[in-house]
Design an enzyme around this catalytic site. Structure first.
Site, PDB file in Angstrom:
ATOM      1  N   CYS A  51       0.868  -1.185   0.000  1.00 11.39           N
ATOM      2  CA  CYS A  51       0.000   0.000   0.000  1.00 11.39           C
ATOM      3  C   CYS A  51       0.904   1.234   0.000  1.00 11.39           C
ATOM      4  O   CYS A  51       2.042   1.169  -0.463  1.00 11.39           O
ATOM      5  CB  CYS A  51      -0.993  -0.011   1.165  1.00 11.39           C
ATOM      6  SG  CYS A  51      -0.258   0.204   2.788  1.00 11.39           S
ATOM      7  N   HIS A  52       0.422   2.349   0.521  1.00 14.59           N
ATOM      8  CA  HIS A  52       1.212   3.583   0.497  1.00 14.59           C
ATOM      9  C   HIS A  52       2.351   3.549   1.515  1.00 14.59           C
ATOM     10  O   HIS A  52       3.505   3.795   1.169  1.00 14.59           O
ATOM     11  CB  HIS A  52       0.302   4.783   0.735  1.00 14.59           C
ATOM     12  CG  HIS A  52       0.991   6.095   0.528  1.00 14.59           C
ATOM     13  ND1 HIS A  52       0.490   7.266   1.025  1.00 14.59           N
ATOM     14  CD2 HIS A  52       2.134   6.435  -0.120  1.00 14.59           C
ATOM     15  CE1 HIS A  52       1.296   8.264   0.687  1.00 14.59           C
ATOM     16  NE2 HIS A  52       2.294   7.784  -0.004  1.00 14.59           N
TER      17      HIS A  52
END
Length: 117
Positions: free
Chosen positions: A75-76
């Site tokens: 993810c981020h």
């Protein structure tokens, strides 16, 4: 067990995959994030399923046939991907990793051409 793997450690983690399995990096970011920054598949399959859609799309991962398939979640920054890895573990997947630091760390450690946001 969920492994915590920095982006720079991912190739070694993938290399330890069971013989004959195709490692997967599961990108759980939103579509706008994928348009902003993404990784190139290199030695692994890349699949994007936003975290909120995963329960409805779990069949795309087929836990009955692929429980041994190594899946590294991205993810981020690594928070959503850890939640997804925990969810997959509850669904019977066994060879899981969270890419600690997410795509932001990926840009810093693996590929400086990946935009940071």
């Amino acid at each position: 067990m969920i492994d915590h793997v920095r982006p720079s450690q991912l190739p070694a983690w993938l290399a330890a995959a069971p013989e004959g399995s195709q490692p997967l990096v599961l990108d759980v970011r939103e579509p706008w994030e994928l348009q902003t920054a993404s990784v190139r598949a290199d030695g692994f399959e890349l699949l994007a399923i936003p975290m909120g859609e995963l329960p409805a799309r779990l069949a795309e991962l087929d836990p009955a046939r692929q429980a041994q398939r190594p899946i590294a979640c991205l993810c981020h920054h690594g928070v959503r991907s850890l939640r997804v890895a925990a969810f997959l573990q509850q669904q019977g997947f066994e060879h899981l990793a969270n890419i600690t630091g997410g795509i932001d760390a990926w840009a810093l450690e693996n590929d400086p051409t990946v935009p940071r946001y």
